[in-house]
Design a protein around this motif. Structure first.
Motif, PDB file in Angstrom:
ATOM      1  N   GLU A 249      -3.417   5.714  -4.351  1.00 55.10           N
ATOM      2  CA  GLU A 249      -4.333   5.251  -3.311  1.00 55.10           C
ATOM      3  C   GLU A 249      -4.160   3.742  -3.212  1.00 55.10           C
ATOM      4  O   GLU A 249      -4.430   3.005  -4.152  1.00 55.10           O
ATOM      5  N   GLY A 250      -3.679   3.280  -2.058  1.00 57.39           N
ATOM      6  CA  GLY A 250      -3.344   1.870  -1.930  1.00 57.39           C
ATOM      7  C   GLY A 250      -2.018   1.573  -2.608  1.00 57.39           C
ATOM      8  O   GLY A 250      -1.164   2.446  -2.763  1.00 57.39           O
ATOM      9  N   GLN A 251      -1.831   0.306  -2.992  1.00 55.15           N
ATOM     10  CA  GLN A 251      -0.623  -0.164  -3.680  1.00 55.15           C
ATOM     11  C   GLN A 251       0.644   0.015  -2.845  1.00 55.15           C
ATOM     12  O   GLN A 251       1.735   0.218  -3.390  1.00 55.15           O
ATOM     13  N   SER A 252       0.516  -0.069  -1.533  1.00 57.01           N
ATOM     14  CA  SER A 252       1.703   0.136  -0.702  1.00 57.01           C
ATOM     15  C   SER A 252       2.757  -0.944  -0.951  1.00 57.01           C
ATOM     16  O   SER A 252       3.955  -0.642  -1.006  1.00 57.01           O
ATOM     17  N   HIS A 253       2.331  -2.189  -1.120  1.00 61.03           N
ATOM     18  CA  HIS A 253       3.311  -3.245  -1.349  1.00 61.03           C
ATOM     19  C   HIS A 253       3.997  -3.081  -2.703  1.00 61.03           C
ATOM     20  O   HIS A 253       5.198  -3.346  -2.834  1.00 61.03           O
ATOM     21  N   THR A 254       3.243  -2.646  -3.691  1.00 66.99           N
ATOM     22  CA  THR A 254       3.847  -2.397  -5.000  1.00 66.99           C
ATOM     23  C   THR A 254       4.874  -1.274  -4.897  1.00 66.99           C
ATOM     24  O   THR A 254       5.968  -1.353  -5.480  1.00 66.99           O
ATOM     25  N   ALA A 255       4.532  -0.228  -4.146  1.00 67.35           N
ATOM     26  CA  ALA A 255       5.441   0.903  -3.976  1.00 67.35           C
ATOM     27  C   ALA A 255       6.715   0.489  -3.250  1.00 67.35           C
ATOM     28  O   ALA A 255       7.818   0.920  -3.604  1.00 67.35           O
ATOM     29  N   ILE A 256       6.583  -0.354  -2.233  1.00 69.50           N
ATOM     30  CA  ILE A 256       7.763  -0.806  -1.501  1.00 69.50           C
ATOM     31  C   ILE A 256       8.625  -1.698  -2.393  1.00 69.50           C
ATOM     32  O   ILE A 256       9.855  -1.552  -2.455  1.00 69.50           O
ATOM     33  N   ALA A 257       7.981  -2.631  -3.107  1.00 74.98           N
ATOM     34  CA  ALA A 257       8.724  -3.554  -3.966  1.00 74.98           C
ATOM     35  C   ALA A 257       9.499  -2.814  -5.050  1.00 74.98           C
ATOM     36  O   ALA A 257      10.591  -3.227  -5.447  1.00 74.98           O
ATOM     37  N   ALA A 258       8.951  -1.705  -5.524  1.00 76.34           N
ATOM     38  CA  ALA A 258       9.576  -0.946  -6.606  1.00 76.34           C
ATOM     39  C   ALA A 258      10.751  -0.106  -6.141  1.00 76.34           C
ATOM     40  O   ALA A 258      11.567   0.344  -6.959  1.00 76.34           O
ATOM     41  N   ALA A 259      10.872   0.102  -4.844  1.00 77.31           N
ATOM     42  CA  ALA A 259      11.813   1.095  -4.316  1.00 77.31           C
ATOM     43  C   ALA A 259      13.243   0.581  -4.215  1.00 77.31           C
ATOM     44  O   ALA A 259      13.493  -0.606  -4.023  1.00 77.31           O
ATOM     45  N   ASP A 260      14.171   1.529  -4.312  1.00 85.22           N
ATOM     46  CA  ASP A 260      15.572   1.270  -3.959  1.00 85.22           C
ATOM     47  C   ASP A 260      15.806   1.521  -2.474  1.00 85.22           C
ATOM     48  O   ASP A 260      16.687   0.928  -1.866  1.00 85.22           O
ATOM     49  N   ALA A 261      15.018   2.428  -1.897  1.00 84.95           N
ATOM     50  CA  ALA A 261      15.076   2.714  -0.468  1.00 84.95           C
ATOM     51  C   ALA A 261      13.732   3.308  -0.066  1.00 84.95           C
ATOM     52  O   ALA A 261      12.986   3.825  -0.911  1.00 84.95           O
ATOM     53  N   VAL A 262      13.419   3.232   1.238  1.00 83.16           N
ATOM     54  CA  VAL A 262      12.102   3.642   1.721  1.00 83.16           C
ATOM     55  C   VAL A 262      12.256   4.540   2.946  1.00 83.16           C
ATOM     56  O   VAL A 262      13.042   4.241   3.849  1.00 83.16           O
ATOM     57  N   LEU A 263      11.497   5.625   2.955  1.00 83.74           N
ATOM     58  CA  LEU A 263      11.333   6.464   4.141  1.00 83.74           C
ATOM     59  C   LEU A 263       9.977   6.100   4.736  1.00 83.74           C
ATOM     60  O   LEU A 263       8.945   6.266   4.082  1.00 83.74           O
ATOM     61  N   VAL A 264       9.966   5.589   5.969  1.00 82.20           N
ATOM     62  CA  VAL A 264       8.748   4.995   6.513  1.00 82.20           C
ATOM     63  C   VAL A 264       8.520   5.439   7.944  1.00 82.20           C
ATOM     64  O   VAL A 264       9.445   5.573   8.736  1.00 82.20           O
ATOM     65  N   ALA A 265       7.247   5.683   8.273  1.00 83.63           N
ATOM     66  CA  ALA A 265       6.872   6.006   9.645  1.00 83.63           C
ATOM     67  C   ALA A 265       6.934   4.755  10.505  1.00 83.63           C
ATOM     68  O   ALA A 265       6.641   3.648  10.040  1.00 83.63           O
ATOM     69  N   SER A 266       7.311   4.914  11.760  1.00 81.19           N
ATOM     70  CA  SER A 266       7.389   3.781  12.674  1.00 81.19           C
ATOM     71  C   SER A 266       6.040   3.094  12.784  1.00 81.19           C
ATOM     72  O   SER A 266       4.996   3.739  12.851  1.00 81.19           O
ATOM     73  N   GLY A 267       6.067   1.773  12.816  1.00 82.38           N
ATOM     74  CA  GLY A 267       4.838   0.986  12.891  1.00 82.38           C
ATOM     75  C   GLY A 267       4.997  -0.301  12.113  1.00 82.38           C
ATOM     76  O   GLY A 267       6.106  -0.697  11.739  1.00 82.38           O
ATOM     77  N   THR A 268       3.869  -0.964  11.848  1.00 85.47           N
ATOM     78  CA  THR A 268       3.893  -2.243  11.140  1.00 85.47           C
ATOM     79  C   THR A 268       4.541  -2.123   9.770  1.00 85.47           C
ATOM     80  O   THR A 268       5.175  -3.073   9.283  1.00 85.47           O
ATOM     81  N   ALA A 269       4.412  -0.972   9.130  1.00 84.92           N
ATOM     82  CA  ALA A 269       4.973  -0.798   7.788  1.00 84.92           C
ATOM     83  C   ALA A 269       6.482  -1.012   7.771  1.00 84.92           C
ATOM     84  O   ALA A 269       7.038  -1.435   6.752  1.00 84.92           O
TER      85      ALA A 269
END
Length: 385
Positions: A249-269
């Motif tokens: 719940e939350g921690q989106s920036h931590t999750a992105i920083a930890a990743a080697d690659a990201v699957l993301v929905a279109s938008g600000t993210a």
């Protein structure tokens, strides 16, 4: 102030961090979330009431959303705040702003609607609705000024919040991830409507990736408890109750920083992922009827913000029927394993980060103060946002 979703709450919170010290006694209220609340903002309605996306999805909630808009309008016409600030959410805010401006209440809109991407005719509506507009991309300022709309480029707040050199090791430690296993973060959207349409394909892609790479870890940050419970139920329905899948719940920036690659929905993210310099695949699904209408209204071939800013398909965009689990997984695998591509993306995203970097809190707050005139010490200024 009115912010209609998580990304708007983040942007408004950044503005308020600069505005509150200048207006310590101001009563600031409207519709917003937790980041705005940190600066003494009072939300009169839950922000989630406005977090609906898609033409036909909005229609299903139209009566409730319109009722909120009218109730807020009537309150503000009586209250006559020093300024109304609409933060994104143009379909809700521009109509409200037009009525308030016509009544003599100064109005500001933070983040110009994407008239350069679609629905360019809205610029006439914007001219009638706003006293001043704050834009977050460099090329937007001239567009609005040419149309006679006072505009200020304030940079993108996320470019300040996100470090130029993210600390991958610290992020993985914070999430309890260890070893050299590849990490993929999945961001299917913050709205419940986005989760409804995106999750099945995104979970399907995760299953394929885990089958191909058993050591992989999947991290899925959710915008709130309601979203987290909904996503976990869909994981269970898909038979993916796997210790290798972490839902936070939350921690989106931590999750992105930890990743080697990201699957993301279109938008600000998508822009946040770019600012973290991460390879990504953009996927998006919506109600079929909405898709058939919207796909014919676009002015350019890109939907993801990194691609729009680059004027190129830097990263894959798999939309609607193209966003199959297999296609998403294949595209992600390429983002993980193509070293030359990863190096190219990193440099392009570094350049993008520098172009968007300004002191957004200070500059957006100053624009508000210039619009309303700072009150004398001790006087209470009422700001509706």
């Amino acid at each position: 102030m009115v912010a209609g979703e998580t990304s708007g709450d983040l942007l408004a919170g950044r503005m308020l961090s600069g505005l509150r010290p200048a207006l310590p006694d101001a009563y600031i209220h409207g519709i917003g979330g937790k980041h705005m609340a940190q600066h003494g903002f009072v939300s009169d309605w839950p922000m989630e009431k406005l977090a609906v996306r898609g033409l036909f999805e909005v229609l299903a909630h139209y009566r409730e959303i319109k009722g909120i808009q009218l109730a807020l309008r009537d309150r503000l016409l009586k209250e006559r705040p020093a300024v109304f600030i609409g933060v994104d959410a143009p379909d809700f805010n521009l109509g409200l702003e037009a009525q308030l401006k016509a009544a003599g209440i100064p109005t500001m809109h933070f983040i110009g609607p994407s008239i350069w991407a679609w629905r360019g005719g809205r610029i006439k509506k914007i001219e009638k609705a706003v006293s001043h507009i704050l834009v977050v991309f460099p090329f937007e300022e001239e567009i609005y000024r040419k149309a006679g709309i006072p505009a200020t480029y304030v940079g993108h707040p996320m470019a300040e919040v996100i470090p130029l050199e993210p600390d991958v090791s610290a992020a993985r430690a914070a999430l309890g991830l260890s070893g050299n296993a590849p990490v993929v973060s999945i961001l299917p959207g913050s709205r419940m409507s986005e989760l409804k349409y995106n999750t099945a394909a995104f979970i399907g892609a995760a299953k394929i990736l885990l089958q191909r790479e058993p050591n992989m870890r999947i991290v899925v940050p959710m915008a709130g408890e309601k979203q987290r419970q909904y996503f976990q139920q869909l994981l269970a329905d898909a038979g993916l109750q796997d210790v290798r899948v972490m839902v936070t719940e939350g921690q989106s920036h931590t999750a992105i920083a930890a990743a080697d690659a990201v699957l993301v929905a279109s938008g600000t993210a998508t822009l946040e992922v770019a600012l973290f310099k991460k390879p990504m695949v953009i996927g998006y699904k919506m109600m079929g009827a909405s898709w058939h209408v919207l796909k014919h209204m676009a002015y350019q071939p890109w939907v993801g913000l990194p691609n729009i800013l680059a004027r190129d398909f830097l990263v894959p965009e798999l939309l609607q029927d193209a966003a199959t689990p297999q296609a998403l997984a294949d595209a992600l695998e390429n983002q993980l394993n193509n070293v030359a591509l990863r190096n190219t993306l990193e440099q392009r995203f570094i350049d993008m980060h520098h172009s968007l970097l300004r002191n957004t809190a200070k500059e957006s707050a100053q624009a508000v103060l210039d619009l309303i005139g700072k009150s004398a010490p001790g006087n209470v200024t009422r700001v509706s946002a």
